[in-house]
Motif scaffolding. Structure first.
Motif, PDB file in Angstrom:
ATOM      1  N   PHE A  17      41.689  50.682  38.347  1.00  0.00           N
ATOM      2  CA  PHE A  17      40.229  50.751  38.416  1.00  0.00           C
ATOM      3  C   PHE A  17      39.625  49.353  38.286  1.00  0.00           C
ATOM      4  N   PHE A  18      40.207  48.549  37.400  1.00  0.00           N
ATOM      5  CA  PHE A  18      39.628  47.240  37.099  1.00  0.00           C
ATOM      6  C   PHE A  18      39.539  46.357  38.345  1.00  0.00           C
ATOM      7  N   TYR A  19      40.622  46.267  39.112  1.00  0.00           N
ATOM      8  CA  TYR A  19      40.602  45.303  40.209  1.00  0.00           C
ATOM      9  C   TYR A  19      39.593  45.701  41.280  1.00  0.00           C
ATOM     10  N   LEU A  20      39.313  46.998  41.421  1.00  0.00           N
ATOM     11  CA  LEU A  20      38.288  47.432  42.373  1.00  0.00           C
ATOM     12  C   LEU A  20      36.907  46.955  41.923  1.00  0.00           C
ATOM     13  N   PHE A  21      36.632  47.051  40.623  1.00  0.00           N
ATOM     14  CA  PHE A  21      35.346  46.565  40.113  1.00  0.00           C
ATOM     15  C   PHE A  21      35.267  45.038  40.170  1.00  0.00           C
ATOM     16  N   TYR A  22      36.389  44.360  39.953  1.00  0.00           N
ATOM     17  CA  TYR A  22      36.388  42.904  40.118  1.00  0.00           C
ATOM     18  C   TYR A  22      36.040  42.533  41.564  1.00  0.00           C
ATOM     19  N   LYS A  23      36.588  43.292  42.510  1.00  0.00           N
ATOM     20  CA  LYS A  23      36.307  43.013  43.924  1.00  0.00           C
ATOM     21  C   LYS A  23      34.821  43.150  44.217  1.00  0.00           C
ATOM     22  N   VAL A  24      34.215  44.233  43.746  1.00  0.00           N
ATOM     23  CA  VAL A  24      32.817  44.498  44.063  1.00  0.00           C
ATOM     24  C   VAL A  24      31.885  43.627  43.215  1.00  0.00           C
ATOM     25  N   SER A  25      32.416  43.014  42.162  1.00  0.00           N
ATOM     26  CA  SER A  25      31.601  42.173  41.280  1.00  0.00           C
ATOM     27  C   SER A  25      31.751  40.692  41.610  1.00  0.00           C
ATOM     28  N   ASN A  26      32.341  40.399  42.756  1.00  0.00           N
ATOM     29  CA  ASN A  26      32.507  39.011  43.201  1.00  0.00           C
ATOM     30  C   ASN A  26      33.304  38.190  42.193  1.00  0.00           C
ATOM     31  N   CYS A  27      34.404  38.760  41.728  1.00  0.00           N
ATOM     32  CA  CYS A  27      35.304  38.088  40.795  1.00  0.00           C
ATOM     33  C   CYS A  27      36.694  38.061  41.431  1.00  0.00           C
ATOM     34  N   PRO A  28      36.877  37.222  42.473  1.00  0.00           N
ATOM     35  CA  PRO A  28      38.087  37.319  43.299  1.00  0.00           C
ATOM     36  C   PRO A  28      39.380  36.961  42.584  1.00  0.00           C
ATOM     37  N   LYS A  29      39.343  36.017  41.645  1.00  0.00           N
ATOM     38  CA  LYS A  29      40.591  35.584  41.017  1.00  0.00           C
ATOM     39  C   LYS A  29      41.191  36.674  40.143  1.00  0.00           C
ATOM     40  N   TYR A  30      40.361  37.306  39.324  1.00  0.00           N
ATOM     41  CA  TYR A  30      40.898  38.371  38.478  1.00  0.00           C
ATOM     42  C   TYR A  30      41.213  39.628  39.288  1.00  0.00           C
ATOM     43  N   ALA A  31      40.517  39.822  40.410  1.00  0.00           N
ATOM     44  CA  ALA A  31      40.904  40.915  41.307  1.00  0.00           C
ATOM     45  C   ALA A  31      42.302  40.657  41.842  1.00  0.00           C
ATOM     46  N   TYR A  32      42.552  39.426  42.237  1.00  0.00           N
ATOM     47  CA  TYR A  32      43.866  39.034  42.765  1.00  0.00           C
ATOM     48  C   TYR A  32      44.942  39.190  41.691  1.00  0.00           C
ATOM     49  N   GLY A  33      44.688  38.610  40.509  1.00  0.00           N
ATOM     50  CA  GLY A  33      45.695  38.646  39.455  1.00  0.00           C
ATOM     51  C   GLY A  33      45.982  40.050  38.950  1.00  0.00           C
ATOM     52  N   THR A  34      44.928  40.864  38.812  1.00  0.00           N
ATOM     53  CA  THR A  34      45.121  42.239  38.349  1.00  0.00           C
ATOM     54  C   THR A  34      45.880  43.053  39.380  1.00  0.00           C
ATOM     55  N   PHE A  35      45.562  42.839  40.658  1.00  0.00           N
ATOM     56  CA  PHE A  35      46.300  43.541  41.709  1.00  0.00           C
ATOM     57  C   PHE A  35      47.773  43.132  41.696  1.00  0.00           C
ATOM     58  N   GLU A  36      48.040  41.845  41.494  1.00  0.00           N
ATOM     59  CA  GLU A  36      49.442  41.414  41.470  1.00  0.00           C
ATOM     60  C   GLU A  36      50.196  42.042  40.303  1.00  0.00           C
ATOM     61  N   THR A  37      49.526  42.229  39.167  1.00  0.00           N
ATOM     62  CA  THR A  37      50.162  42.913  38.039  1.00  0.00           C
ATOM     63  C   THR A  37      50.562  44.333  38.418  1.00  0.00           C
ATOM     64  N   ILE A  38      49.671  45.034  39.109  1.00  0.00           N
ATOM     65  CA  ILE A  38      49.988  46.396  39.573  1.00  0.00           C
ATOM     66  C   ILE A  38      51.143  46.355  40.565  1.00  0.00           C
ATOM     67  N   ALA A  39      51.128  45.351  41.467  1.00  0.00           N
ATOM     68  CA  ALA A  39      52.200  45.226  42.457  1.00  0.00           C
ATOM     69  C   ALA A  39      53.534  44.915  41.777  1.00  0.00           C
ATOM     70  N   GLN A  40      53.501  44.104  40.712  1.00  0.00           N
ATOM     71  CA  GLN A  40      54.741  43.815  39.995  1.00  0.00           C
ATOM     72  C   GLN A  40      55.372  45.094  39.467  1.00  0.00           C
ATOM     73  N   VAL A  41      54.549  45.970  38.901  1.00  0.00           N
ATOM     74  CA  VAL A  41      55.052  47.216  38.321  1.00  0.00           C
ATOM     75  C   VAL A  41      55.427  48.226  39.408  1.00  0.00           C
ATOM     76  N   SER A  42      54.749  48.169  40.545  1.00  0.00           N
ATOM     77  CA  SER A  42      54.925  49.193  41.583  1.00  0.00           C
ATOM     78  C   SER A  42      56.022  48.868  42.585  1.00  0.00           C
ATOM     79  N   CYS A  43      56.243  47.567  42.865  1.00  0.00           N
ATOM     80  CA  CYS A  43      57.207  47.282  43.939  1.00  0.00           C
ATOM     81  C   CYS A  43      57.920  45.940  43.833  1.00  0.00           C
ATOM     82  N   LEU A  44      57.376  44.955  43.153  1.00  0.00           N
ATOM     83  CA  LEU A  44      57.960  43.611  43.208  1.00  0.00           C
ATOM     84  C   LEU A  44      59.131  43.432  42.251  1.00  0.00           C
TER      85      LEU A  44
END
Length: 686
Positions: free
Chosen positions: A507-534
């Motif tokens: 949920f967080f990274y979606l709100f970061y995206k819409v709140s113009n906070c690109p770096k934490y959107a990127y980092g939070t998404f990568e955390t999810i990707a680490q757990v999901s596939c990386l």
């Protein structure tokens, strides 16, 4: 006698006694002189790394033994494939049992967390050459894992970033259901605390949100201070030195320029700046000769305390705080003025904790006000007139069902937001392959056209977003969504619920995206990707559950690792100020590397002499008066009712759901692009 004076010197040093104080007490033979006290600290700090070296050796031996047992199993499986026999089957069972037994007794592992230490010494009389002194340092601590994850595979990643469906990274139906259940408990806890008529709800609600590792994560954390480096993480060369320093403590590390030994993957965390610089340095080293020179033993991770700060500053403050909304009852700035929270400013970074306290009060007040509307109560002391329990007084099961149903109704109406779906048209992963016939394409548009024309596939994921024409209620809904997500995040950290935390980050990274906070959107998404596939299942499990520290041995006393480093930074700054601005590498090493031993000595002294030690937990002032004052104000405004045409003058365009502003087609392209970037990084190659 000498030992006693040495002990006094350590206690006085930890207490911040300056040089002149040592000289006076030494003259009375109460302690040693200042120079000797410094020498004692240097003596203790000489072996600062010895506990971690023991961990490193144990992990390296365990990893080698595990690889050997896996090789033995593979050899027997090949023999069985060639010529099966009962004897080989017995050998295979024995080898698998030996591997299982070994994994149960392996060292649980450890991770690193670091943060910058910024110190400024101001001069009283400034000249051209005599200026303020700014020092930018870096503090590193190693934490022993409390959850090992050794029952899971560590050979291949969980999934392939090029084939994993994009929808994996959005909250699933199960995620949303679990979110509702979490919010039911959190909302119920607030109602029970403040509304006497609802006090009986506590019989039918759990006191906490449990998870599978409650007992294990109640254990106290072990750590090793690796000292403070005179390096600035903002500079590439300094960050490279930091990573090289840390990598020498990775199991399997070698300085041999001809060795191809792969080090054991080890997590290394920090805030977003550390996370970003860490990966940049590793990428720059990808063509080095050996795995150790490539720094391939480190996996960067984002820590959680700075996530809390970013959520408050870049999401809540951006959408809910406006200094011109003083007279608009229900707004955050109006609440700030109503309870005279003058330490809260329009720049929350200047006093984060004051802003966090205001949000806590504000959240409680809104949730209680919602209870008054939901139950038709005129005040907190009143009795419910709506949505009341109508069953038999002694029917406990009916009461439990009522409690969960009535809070669920409130949560689903006011607290949960709708997640816009990704379009199913065209590519659903980075693998551009027709889901019907398997034909592969190079361009997403060509794939979409093929599925529409050949297979008559039409995307039916469009859902009409929920909207109201009541701007005041829209603001209320945003308050409940954003503030309760924050409350859930804080509770997950206290309970060390890593699984819930990862679910929240969807949920967080979606709100970061819409709140113009690109770096934490990127980092939070990568955390999810680490757990999901990386990462491998084992590493993903360790990343999920080893994010917290606990020094009190209780279930709800966990806090993030980067917050613990912040606490140690404060102690370091207190000690270093005694040197009056003359900071050298020797001074820094003396203070930071002796912490493991001096802390243990002082702790043992306190235990032996029954000296009370402060718990470290902040004493909370009773805030109920402020909360109830806000509730009294909000009860007159019908904030939870919908009335056409209402609006807060300075929030005219407040949407019902902030996520309605997301461009989901653009989000799908963004997810695909990031997954392609991650798949090419050498540090994610297992």
């Amino acid at each position: 006698m000498v030992a006693t004076r040495h002990l006094k010197a350590i206690i006085l040093k930890k207490g911040g006694l300056k040089k002149t104080g040592f000289q006076r007490l030494a003259a009375l033979y109460d302690t040693v002189v200042y120079q000797t006290a410094n020498g004692i600290l240097e003596q203790y700090g000489a072996d600062y790394e010895s506990p971690l070296r023991g961990w490193q050796l144990a992990m390296a031996k365990d990893a080698d033994r595990e690889h050997q047992l896996q090789a033995d199993i593979h050899a027997v499986e090949l023999a069985i494939a060639t010529q099966d026999s009962p004897g080989l089957r017995v050998s295979l069972a024995m080898a698998e049992a030996a591997l299982m037994l070994h994994r149960e007794n392996m060292f649980p592992g450890y991770s690193f967390t670091g943060d910058n230490v910024d110190i400024r010494f101001k001069v009283r009389q400034m000249t051209e050459k005599h200026q303020h002194k700014d020092h930018h340092l870096y503090h590193i601590i190693a934490y022993k894992h409390r959850i090992s994850g050794y029952h899971l595979s560590n050979t291949t990643p969980i999934s392939n970033p090029m084939t994993i469906p994009f929808r994996t990274f959005l909250p699933s139906v199960e995620d949303n259901l679990q979110m509702v259940n979490d919010m039911i408990i959190l909302v119920g806890q607030i109602w029970i605390e403040y509304v006497p008529a609802l006090k009986w709800f506590e019989q039918f609600l759990p006191k906490r949100i449990d998870h599978m590792y409650m007992k294990e994560l109640q254990a106290k954390t072990e750590k090793v201070h690796l000292g403070v480096l005179m390096k600035n993480e903002q500079y590439h060369a300094d960050m490279l030195d930091i990573c090289r320093f840390v990598h020498q403590f990775v199991p399997g590390h070698t300085d041999d320029d001809e060795s191809d030994r792969k080090p054991v993957k080890t997590l290394s965390g920090g805030d977003y700046l550390t996370f970003e610089r860490h990966k940049e340095v590793q990428s720059q080293q990808q063509d080095a000769r050996t795995p150790s020179k490539k720094l391939s033993g480190l996996i960067a991770k984002m820590e959680d305390f700075h996530q809390e700060q970013e959520w408050l500053i870049e999401v809540i403050w951006r959408h809910l705080y406006n200094t011109r909304s003083t007279r608009e009852i229900g707004t955050l700035y109006s609440a700030r003025n109503a309870i005279n929270a003058r330490n809260v400013t329009s720049e929350p970074k200047s006093n984060y904790y004051a802003c966090a306290e205001l949000i806590d009060k504000y959240t409680d007040a809104y949730v209680i006000s919602g209870a008054l509307q939901h139950f038709g109560m005129e005040s907190v002391e009143g009795e419910p007139t709506r949505n009341t329990f109508c069953g038999l007084p002694l029917d406990a099961q009916a009461k439990k069902e009522y409690v969960w149903a009535t809070i669920r109704n409130f949560v689903e109406t006011h607290v949960i937001c709708q997640i816009p779906p990704l379009s199913e048209a065209g590519a659903i992963s980075n693998e551009l392959k027709c889901r019907f016939c398997g034909k592969k394409y190079v361009r997403p548009k060509a794939l979409e056209k093929h599925e529409q024309t050949i297979h008559q596939f039409e995307s039916v994921t469009d859902i009409t977003p929920a909207r109201t024409t009541d701007g005041v209620y829209n603001y209320t809904h945003n308050v409940m969504v954003l503030c309760m997500l924050r409350r859930n995040h804080e509770d997950a950290i206290r309970q060390a619920d890593g699984e819930r935390l990862i679910r929240l980050y969807k949920f967080f990274y979606l709100f970061y995206k819409v709140s113009n906070c690109p770096k934490y959107a990127y980092g939070t998404f990568e955390t999810i990707a680490q757990v999901s596939c990386l990462l491998t299942p084992r590493l993903a499990h360790q990343l999920t559950w080893n994010r917290f520290v606990n020094y009190r041995g209780q279930r709800d006393t966990n806090h993030p690792m980067d917050l613990d480093v912040e606490h140690q930074n404060k102690s370091f700054k207190n000690d270093v100020t005694g040197y009056r601005g003359e900071i050298t590498e020797r001074t820094v090493n003396r203070i930071s590397r002796s912490l493991n031993f001096t802390d243990a000595i002082v702790k043992n002294f306190d235990q032996q002499l029954d000296v009370h030690r402060p718990s470290g937990k902040h004493t909370r002032t009773d805030v109920s008066e402020d909360v109830l004052k806000l509730v009294e104000i909000y009860a007159r405004e019908n904030l939870f009712d919908t009335q056409r045409g209402r609006t807060h003058a300075h929030f005219e365009n407040m949407p019902y759901n902030q996520l309605d502003n997301l461009d989901m087609d653009d989000l799908k392209k963004w997810i695909g692009r990031l997954l392609r970037v991650f798949s090419g990084k050498h540090y994610y190659q297992m």
